[in-house]
Design an enzyme around this catalytic site. Structure first.
Site, PDB file in Angstrom:
ATOM      1  N   HIS A  45       4.145  31.256  44.894  1.00 49.49           N
ATOM      2  CA  HIS A  45       5.068  31.702  45.882  1.00 49.49           C
ATOM      3  C   HIS A  45       4.050  32.572  47.125  1.00 49.49           C
ATOM      4  CE1 HIS A  45       8.912  30.885  44.621  1.00 49.49           C
ATOM      5  NE2 HIS A  45       8.746  31.444  43.424  1.00 49.49           N
ATOM      6  N   GLU A 154      12.661  30.259  32.893  1.00 50.29           N
ATOM      7  CA  GLU A 154      13.312  30.659  34.176  1.00 50.29           C
ATOM      8  C   GLU A 154      14.304  29.238  34.543  1.00 50.29           C
ATOM      9  OE1 GLU A 154      10.933  31.572  37.411  1.00 50.29           O
ATOM     10  OE2 GLU A 154       9.832  29.526  37.352  1.00 50.29           O
ATOM     11  N   ASP A 180      15.019  33.301  39.162  1.00 43.69           N
ATOM     12  CA  ASP A 180      15.286  31.878  38.989  1.00 43.69           C
ATOM     13  C   ASP A 180      16.331  31.975  37.836  1.00 43.69           C
ATOM     14  OD1 ASP A 180      14.148  30.665  41.106  1.00 43.69           O
ATOM     15  OD2 ASP A 180      12.305  31.133  40.338  1.00 43.69           O
TER      16      ASP A 180
HETATM   17  C1  3PY Z   1      11.534  35.048  38.972  1.00 44.62           C
HETATM   18  O1  3PY Z   1      11.981  35.960  38.753  1.00 44.62           O
HETATM   19  O2  3PY Z   1      12.080  33.801  39.186  1.00 44.62           O
HETATM   20  C2  3PY Z   1       9.980  34.932  38.961  1.00 44.62           C
HETATM   21  O3  3PY Z   1       9.525  33.743  38.659  1.00 44.62           O
HETATM   22  C3  3PY Z   1       9.261  36.152  39.033  1.00 44.62           C
HETATM   23  O4  3PY Z   1       8.445  36.129  40.001  1.00 44.62           O
HETATM   24 MG    MG Z   2      10.536  32.294  39.439  1.00 38.75          MG
END
Ligand code: 3PY
Ligand code: MG
Length: 257
Positions: A45, A154, A180
């Site tokens: 990111h 996630e 996510d």
């Molecule tokens: C999320 O919360 O999706 C993450 O990947 C944290 O960086």
């Molecule tokens: Mg993430």
């Protein structure tokens, strides 16, 4: 350098880290004086790419912080490159299935666990570092044991199969991506929703039962303390950019009050 997260986990102690997005060696050097255990260099990111990440891994390790790297693809090249430059571990986002995790193990772990490609690299001082004291076989065994492979939970797929994923040999732990995960659950940003709380606790419990590390992500120290109290062995609390912003906002607010 010793892997601080792993050493603390083995001793039953908690570890604390932060993501770095700042493309800054100085930011990482400064973190080393603050009580943090590790920095996660975020390739997923941020604009940080492999060459820059390699520099930052070196800076972190020389400063006394363990360096993890979050890669941006389930592919051999980024996995191998970041292990070869000496990352203490890899966080792998957007994992969906047990098959993907087995593929990751094959890239990240040497035989007999996987089929990581071998070369003398910075990770072993090009053959001269202390982790080579036991020769090539010793180096390989040590790398397998001491370098963390940590898929992220996630996605709906990862959550559904979390007990099987965490049981895969070669997986050292799970990193929960609450943002996510909340999107996958259809409740973006609703971390207090009981479905989100239950999902997070399911992942933590699966890791605990498997004897593996579970890292939770959150945005500040107070929330990190709550996750430690819940039983998470490690918490990644925010990003360096946000910490800088909040410090500067406080400063500007006080100055213009
Ligand atoms: C999320 O919360 O999706 C993450 O990947 C944290 O960086
Ligand atoms: Mg993430």
């Amino acid at each position: 350098m010793a892997n601080r997260i792993l050493e603390k986990f083995r001793r039953g102690e908690k570890s604390l880290g932060i993501f770095t997005h700042m493309l800054s060696a100085t930011a990482i050097e400064a973190m080393a004086y603050t009580g943090l255990d590790y920095a996660i260099i975020d390739i997923e990111h941020s604009p940080i790419a492999a060459e820059h990440a390699a520099e930052l891994v070196g800076v972190a390790e020389r400063s006394g912080l363990s360096a993890l790297v979050r890669v941006d693809a389930i592919e051999r090249s980024p996995i191998l490159k970041m292990l070869d430059v000496g990352a203490s571990g890899l966080i792998v986002p957007q994992v969906e299935s047990v098959e993907q995790v087995r593929t990751l193990v094959s890239y990240a772990k040497f035989a007999p666990l996987g089929s990581r490609g071998y070369c003398q690299t910075r990770d072993g001082g090009w053959g001269l570092a202390e982790n080579y004291a036991g020769g090539m076989a010793g180096y390989m065994a040590r790398a397998n044991a001491e370098t963390l492979l940590i898929p992220q939970c996630e996605t709906a797929g990862c959550l559904e199969h979390i007990e099987d994923i965490v049981a895969v040999e070669g997986v050292d732990g799970i990193f929960i991506g609450p943002f996510d995960l909340s999107i996958a659950l259809g409740i973006p940003g609703e971390f207090a929703d009981e479905r989100h709380i239950a999902a997070v606790e399911r992942v933590r419990t699966a890791c605990e039962r498997a004897g593996k590390l579970c890292i939770m992500f959150c945005g500040d120290g107070e929330t990190a303390a709550r996750y430690f109290a819940q039983g998470f062995p490690s918490v990644t609390a925010g990003m360096d950019v946000n910490v800088l912003q909040s410090g500067l906002r406080k400063l500007a607010g006080a100055a213009f009050a």
